[in-house]
Design an enzyme around this catalytic site. Structure first.
Site, PDB file in Angstrom:
ATOM      1  N   GLU A 174     -31.985 -24.548  -1.592  1.00 49.09           N
ATOM      2  CA  GLU A 174     -32.854 -25.907  -0.637  1.00 49.09           C
ATOM      3  C   GLU A 174     -33.060 -24.742   0.426  1.00 49.09           C
ATOM      4  O   GLU A 174     -32.126 -24.180   0.867  1.00 49.09           O
ATOM      5  CB  GLU A 174     -32.110 -26.866  -0.579  1.00 49.09           C
ATOM      6  CG  GLU A 174     -32.084 -27.755  -1.946  1.00 49.09           C
ATOM      7  CD  GLU A 174     -31.519 -29.199  -1.861  1.00 49.09           C
ATOM      8  OE1 GLU A 174     -30.493 -29.941  -0.497  1.00 49.09           O
ATOM      9  OE2 GLU A 174     -32.137 -29.970  -2.562  1.00 49.09           O
ATOM     10  N   PRO A 175     -33.315 -25.514   1.402  1.00 50.70           N
ATOM     11  CA  PRO A 175     -32.829 -24.526   3.042  1.00 50.70           C
ATOM     12  C   PRO A 175     -31.609 -24.529   3.588  1.00 50.70           C
ATOM     13  O   PRO A 175     -31.357 -23.201   4.453  1.00 50.70           O
ATOM     14  CB  PRO A 175     -33.524 -25.538   3.788  1.00 50.70           C
ATOM     15  CG  PRO A 175     -35.168 -26.407   3.049  1.00 50.70           C
ATOM     16  CD  PRO A 175     -34.133 -26.613   1.948  1.00 50.70           C
TER      17      PRO A 175
ATOM     18  N   SER B 148     -26.756 -20.497  -3.069  1.00 48.20           N
ATOM     19  CA  SER B 148     -25.028 -19.503  -3.325  1.00 48.20           C
ATOM     20  C   SER B 148     -24.236 -20.975  -3.951  1.00 48.20           C
ATOM     21  O   SER B 148     -24.271 -21.062  -5.066  1.00 48.20           O
ATOM     22  CB  SER B 148     -24.495 -18.730  -2.810  1.00 48.20           C
ATOM     23  OG  SER B 148     -25.453 -17.279  -2.822  1.00 48.20           O
TER      24      SER B 148
ATOM     25  N   ARG C 171     -30.189 -15.638 -16.114  1.00 44.52           N
ATOM     26  CA  ARG C 171     -29.423 -13.925 -15.822  1.00 44.52           C
ATOM     27  C   ARG C 171     -29.455 -12.987 -16.078  1.00 44.52           C
ATOM     28  O   ARG C 171     -30.018 -11.562 -16.180  1.00 44.52           O
ATOM     29  CB  ARG C 171     -28.173 -14.153 -15.229  1.00 44.52           C
ATOM     30  CG  ARG C 171     -28.160 -14.826 -14.027  1.00 44.52           C
ATOM     31  CD  ARG C 171     -26.321 -15.607 -13.168  1.00 44.52           C
ATOM     32  NE  ARG C 171     -26.309 -15.839 -12.687  1.00 44.52           N
ATOM     33  CZ  ARG C 171     -25.608 -17.095 -11.833  1.00 44.52           C
ATOM     34  NH1 ARG C 171     -24.641 -17.608 -12.789  1.00 44.52           N
ATOM     35  NH2 ARG C 171     -26.092 -18.174 -11.073  1.00 44.52           N
TER      36      ARG C 171
ATOM     37  N   GLN D  35     -30.704  21.761  -9.355  1.00 40.19           N
ATOM     38  CA  GLN D  35     -29.711  21.380  -9.831  1.00 40.19           C
ATOM     39  C   GLN D  35     -29.342  19.866  -9.715  1.00 40.19           C
ATOM     40  O   GLN D  35     -28.626  18.503 -10.300  1.00 40.19           O
ATOM     41  CB  GLN D  35     -28.342  21.988  -9.907  1.00 40.19           C
ATOM     42  CG  GLN D  35     -27.145  21.974 -11.364  1.00 40.19           C
ATOM     43  CD  GLN D  35     -26.322  22.584 -11.680  1.00 40.19           C
ATOM     44  OE1 GLN D  35     -25.684  22.378  -9.796  1.00 40.19           O
ATOM     45  NE2 GLN D  35     -25.387  22.590 -12.513  1.00 40.19           N
TER      46      GLN D  35
ATOM     47  N   GLN E 170     -36.009   9.034  -2.479  1.00 37.87           N
ATOM     48  CA  GLN E 170     -35.220  10.270  -1.997  1.00 37.87           C
ATOM     49  C   GLN E 170     -36.471  10.938  -2.657  1.00 37.87           C
ATOM     50  O   GLN E 170     -36.640  12.347  -1.986  1.00 37.87           O
ATOM     51  CB  GLN E 170     -34.194   9.811  -2.106  1.00 37.87           C
ATOM     52  CG  GLN E 170     -33.390  11.334  -1.374  1.00 37.87           C
ATOM     53  CD  GLN E 170     -33.978  10.827  -0.025  1.00 37.87           C
ATOM     54  OE1 GLN E 170     -33.860   9.670   0.852  1.00 37.87           O
ATOM     55  NE2 GLN E 170     -33.463  12.049   0.761  1.00 37.87           N
TER      56      GLN E 170
ATOM     57  N   GLU F 115     -31.936 -15.982  -8.933  1.00 40.46           N
ATOM     58  CA  GLU F 115     -30.670 -16.209  -9.538  1.00 40.46           C
ATOM     59  C   GLU F 115     -29.649 -15.984  -9.598  1.00 40.46           C
ATOM     60  O   GLU F 115     -28.726 -15.227 -10.327  1.00 40.46           O
ATOM     61  CB  GLU F 115     -31.863 -15.648 -11.104  1.00 40.46           C
ATOM     62  CG  GLU F 115     -32.823 -16.944 -11.102  1.00 40.46           C
ATOM     63  CD  GLU F 115     -33.082 -16.568 -12.739  1.00 40.46           C
ATOM     64  OE1 GLU F 115     -32.395 -16.411 -13.135  1.00 40.46           O
ATOM     65  OE2 GLU F 115     -34.340 -16.827 -13.124  1.00 40.46           O
ATOM     66  N   GLY F 116     -28.624 -15.518  -8.122  1.00 39.43           N
ATOM     67  CA  GLY F 116     -27.375 -16.028  -8.238  1.00 39.43           C
ATOM     68  C   GLY F 116     -27.026 -14.316  -6.916  1.00 39.43           C
ATOM     69  O   GLY F 116     -27.557 -12.886  -8.656  1.00 39.43           O
ATOM     70  N   THR F 117     -26.872 -14.511  -6.008  1.00 40.64           N
ATOM     71  CA  THR F 117     -26.322 -12.963  -5.728  1.00 40.64           C
ATOM     72  C   THR F 117     -25.374 -12.090  -6.461  1.00 40.64           C
ATOM     73  O   THR F 117     -24.827 -13.071  -7.432  1.00 40.64           O
ATOM     74  CB  THR F 117     -26.048 -13.690  -4.370  1.00 40.64           C
ATOM     75  OG1 THR F 117     -24.384 -13.819  -4.103  1.00 40.64           O
ATOM     76  CG2 THR F 117     -27.269 -14.091  -3.127  1.00 40.64           C
TER      77      THR F 117
HETATM   78  C1  LIG Z   1     -38.460 -14.632  -3.631  1.00 38.67           C
HETATM   79  C2  LIG Z   1     -37.044 -14.998  -4.695  1.00 38.67           C
HETATM   80  C3  LIG Z   1     -37.482 -16.366  -5.232  1.00 38.67           C
HETATM   81  C4  LIG Z   1     -37.221 -17.281  -5.843  1.00 38.67           C
HETATM   82  N1  LIG Z   1     -36.703 -17.981  -6.570  1.00 38.67           N
HETATM   83  C5  LIG Z   1     -36.430 -19.183  -6.366  1.00 38.67           C
HETATM   84  C6  LIG Z   1     -36.834 -20.138  -7.462  1.00 38.67           C
HETATM   85  O1  LIG Z   1     -37.720 -19.882  -8.578  1.00 38.67           O
HETATM   86  N2  LIG Z   1     -35.851 -21.102  -7.236  1.00 38.67           N
HETATM   87  C7  LIG Z   1     -34.571 -21.857  -7.276  1.00 38.67           C
HETATM   88  O2  LIG Z   1     -34.004 -22.735  -6.742  1.00 38.67           O
HETATM   89  N3  LIG Z   1     -34.458 -20.914  -6.105  1.00 38.67           N
HETATM   90  C8  LIG Z   1     -35.039 -19.418  -6.175  1.00 38.67           C
HETATM   91  N4  LIG Z   1     -34.893 -18.177  -4.803  1.00 38.67           N
HETATM   92  C9  LIG Z   1     -33.693 -18.409  -4.239  1.00 38.67           C
HETATM   93  C10 LIG Z   1     -32.378 -18.205  -4.495  1.00 38.67           C
HETATM   94  O3  LIG Z   1     -32.263 -18.096  -5.977  1.00 38.67           O
HETATM   95  C11 LIG Z   1     -31.223 -18.282  -3.433  1.00 38.67           C
HETATM   96  O4  LIG Z   1     -31.887 -17.406  -2.554  1.00 38.67           O
HETATM   97  C12 LIG Z   1     -29.899 -17.206  -4.150  1.00 38.67           C
HETATM   98  O5  LIG Z   1     -29.429 -18.507  -4.257  1.00 38.67           O
HETATM   99  C13 LIG Z   1     -29.379 -16.834  -2.255  1.00 38.67           C
HETATM  100  O6  LIG Z   1     -29.488 -18.274  -2.006  1.00 38.67           O
HETATM  101  P1  LIG Z   1     -29.578 -18.129   0.451  1.00 38.67           P
HETATM  102  O7  LIG Z   1     -30.064 -17.688  -0.073  1.00 38.67           O
HETATM  103  O8  LIG Z   1     -29.234 -19.739   0.306  1.00 38.67           O
HETATM  104  O9  LIG Z   1     -27.976 -17.316   0.921  1.00 38.67           O
HETATM  105  P2  LIG Z   1     -26.647 -17.982   0.320  1.00 38.67           P
HETATM  106  O10 LIG Z   1     -25.585 -18.710  -0.050  1.00 38.67           O
HETATM  107  O11 LIG Z   1     -26.650 -18.224   2.408  1.00 38.67           O
HETATM  108  O12 LIG Z   1     -25.963 -16.906   0.559  1.00 38.67           O
HETATM  109  C14 LIG Z   1     -25.912 -16.140   1.876  1.00 38.67           C
HETATM  110  C15 LIG Z   1     -25.252 -14.638   1.458  1.00 38.67           C
HETATM  111  O13 LIG Z   1     -23.694 -14.759   1.588  1.00 38.67           O
HETATM  112  C16 LIG Z   1     -23.039 -14.706   0.986  1.00 38.67           C
HETATM  113  N5  LIG Z   1     -22.038 -15.352   0.167  1.00 38.67           N
HETATM  114  C17 LIG Z   1     -22.874 -16.870  -0.302  1.00 38.67           C
HETATM  115  N6  LIG Z   1     -21.146 -17.720  -1.059  1.00 38.67           N
HETATM  116  C18 LIG Z   1     -19.972 -16.980  -1.220  1.00 38.67           C
HETATM  117  C19 LIG Z   1     -19.324 -16.448  -1.621  1.00 38.67           C
HETATM  118  N7  LIG Z   1     -18.808 -17.754  -2.339  1.00 38.67           N
HETATM  119  N8  LIG Z   1     -18.061 -15.488  -1.836  1.00 38.67           N
HETATM  120  C20 LIG Z   1     -19.053 -14.365  -1.624  1.00 38.67           C
HETATM  121  N9  LIG Z   1     -20.189 -14.439  -0.681  1.00 38.67           N
HETATM  122  C21 LIG Z   1     -20.527 -14.862  -0.377  1.00 38.67           C
HETATM  123  C22 LIG Z   1     -23.997 -14.554  -0.454  1.00 38.67           C
HETATM  124  O14 LIG Z   1     -24.321 -13.703  -1.521  1.00 38.67           O
HETATM  125  C23 LIG Z   1     -25.659 -13.856   0.286  1.00 38.67           C
HETATM  126  O15 LIG Z   1     -24.997 -12.210   0.635  1.00 38.67           O
HETATM  127  C24 LIG Z   1     -35.751 -17.581  -5.165  1.00 38.67           C
HETATM  128  C25 LIG Z   1     -35.505 -16.511  -3.425  1.00 38.67           C
HETATM  129  C26 LIG Z   1     -36.215 -15.592  -3.618  1.00 38.67           C
HETATM  130  C27 LIG Z   1     -35.971 -15.040  -2.460  1.00 38.67           C
END
Ligand SMILES: Cc1cc2nc3c(=O)[nH]c(=O)nc-3n(C[C@H](O)[C@H](O)[C@H](O)COP(=O)(O)OP(=O)(O)OC[C@H]3O[C@@H](n4cnc5c(N)ncnc54)[C@H](O)[C@@H]3O)c2cc1C
Length: 382
Positions: A127-128, A132, A242, A278, A335, A362-364
């Site tokens: 969601e907006p 995560s 994943r 090398q 590079q 799918e999870g950062t």
């Molecule tokens: C091209 C694209 C396609 C996508 N497709 C889908 C889809 O089909 N369906 C869907 O549901 N979603 C989709 N997503 C969403 C994607 O899964 C999310 O963008 C992702 O899970 C991260 O969520 P966020 O963008 O809200 O970042 P945030 O959750 O706001 O995170 C921002 C940063 O903070 C870090 N962070 C957050 N919490 C923690 C913590 N506890 N500890 C350490 N670091 C943390 C994160 O790792 C990240 O670096 C897509 C995204 C993109 C860019």
């Protein structure tokens, strides 16, 4: 790779590679330039069974195991990462239906989808205001006499504008994971408003939109699984998903490495080919080794999923390592190409942009580390 594969796994991988080489690779650069969603290609992939790979044959799917799925995903991504991510989210959504939908829901949605009648499917969790921290989602589903009314918004939904059905997670109860349920929302449901396509850095031919639910009406039968079971449904699907993203990123990196090896053999500097330095040899050796390690982690996780063993941390390790290795390999190959690596004339430029998001969706990488660390700290013996 030196890993024994079954005849079936080999056949799936060969069919995917054959299609990818003939139908996907030739137009990948053009689709990237124009951000054209590969709708015809997805139709052809549905005919091959690649849209519902992990759905059992009795439900109309291909009945492929996770190893076969990973091999196919790698082959498709080597040719076109945009198409691969469309397949990844479609397979994520369809696996949820095959695991949790009722027989009636399967007949109504899963079978026509698997036959290619609905186009791709979407998985709508983010969601907006939360990605995560998905358990904090606020899209609400309220039950009334006619079924369910959904209100809220989803963000970053792959194939959201093209999908024939959306698997949507919404809050039906109080705060936290227990209050979340899973729904099927068909394309064109009243009150479902599709946002504009995101102008993305990479994987530009995969559509990505917001979905707005404005008193969106769905039938009573739209609920998948029991009320309040949505969060575990999403998490278990993402665990297996994943492994697919790990394979996708290996495919991207393999294509960059192949381009780099070819370039190193022909480009000359200081009177010799780049491959004779090398430094180049060491860079290529590191890339090959890291990609093989990524493969091994990915196939291990896929095997564990296939045998029904615990695989959450292993899937996260595969995704973390493969996507980070992909980033390193692709960067090194840019590079190695020198100035040409920065030009749209060379595929590594697109691959570099395509690769970046694999560490985010799918999870950062950070979320994968959380899953791995939690498992490590919880386990008393390994
Ligand atoms: C091209 C694209 C396609 C996508 N497709 C889908 C889809 O089909 N369906 C869907 O549901 N979603 C989709 N997503 C969403 C994607 O899964 C999310 O963008 C992702 O899970 C991260 O969520 P966020 O963008 O809200 O970042 P945030 O959750 O706001 O995170 C921002 C940063 O903070 C870090 N962070 C957050 N919490 C923690 C913590 N506890 N500890 C350490 N670091 C943390 C994160 O790792 C990240 O670096 C897509 C995204 C993109 C860019």
């Amino acid at each position: 790779m030196g890993i024994p594969l079954t005849d079936e796994q080999r056949m799936v991988a060969d069919a995917a590679r054959d299609f990818a080489t003939r139908r996907l690779a030739p137009g990948a650069a053009e689709r990237d330039r124009t951000a054209r969603f590969p709708l015809d290609e997805i139709g052809a992939l549905a005919e091959l069974g690649l849209l519902a790979m992990k759905v059992p044959i009795v439900d109309g799917g291909a009945g492929t195991d996770n190893v076969g799925y990973a091999l196919a995903m790698e082959a498709i991504a080597e040719a076109c990462a945009s198409t691969a991510v469309i397949l990844a989210s479609s397979n994520l959504a369809s696996k949820i239906l095959s695991d949790h939908a009722s027989p009636e829901q399967k007949e109504r949605w899963l079978r026509p989808y698997a036959e290619g009648a609905l186009g791709p499917a979407s998985f709508a969790l983010s969601e907006p205001s939360c990605g995560s921290d998905a358990a904090a989602l606020t899209t609400a589903a309220r039950e009334d006499a006619d079924g369910w009314l959904l209100n809220g918004a989803k963000m970053w939904i792959t194939s959201g504008a093209q999908a024939g059905m959306h698997v949507v997670f919404a809050r039906t109860g109080g705060a936290g994971p227990e209050g979340i349920s899973c729904f099927i929302v068909p394309r064109g449901a009243p009150g479902l408003v599709v946002g504009k396509e995101e102008d993305k850095m990479g994987q530009r031919a995969s559509g990505t939109v917001a979905l707005h639910f404005e008193d969106c009406r769905v039938e009573p039968s739209a609920l998948v699984g029991a009320r309040g079971e949505g969060y575990p449904i999403a998490l278990s699907a993402l665990g297996a998903g994943r492994v697919g993203i790990a394979a996708l990123s290996i495919g991207l990196a393999e294509s960059a490495l192949a381009a780099g090896v070819a370039y190193a053999q022909e480009r000359r500097a200081f009177g010799r080919t780049l491959g004779e330095f090398q430094n180049t040899q060491f860079v290529l050796a590191d890339c090959r080794t890291e990609l093989d390690a990524a493969w091994l982690l990915t196939l291990r996780a896929a095997r564990l999923l296939d045998t029904g063993d615990k695989a959450a941390a292993e899937s996260s390790m595969a995704k973390l390592f493969a996507t980070e290795a992909c980033g390193r390999v692709v960067d090194r190959m840019v590079q190695l190409h020198g100035g040409n690596g920065y030009s749209r004339e060379y595929p590594v430029e697109r691959i570099y942009r395509d690769a970046r998001v694999t560490r985010i969706y799918e999870g950062t990488s950070e979320v994968q580390r959380l899953v791995i660390a939690r498992d490590l700290l919880r386990s008393t013996s390994r």
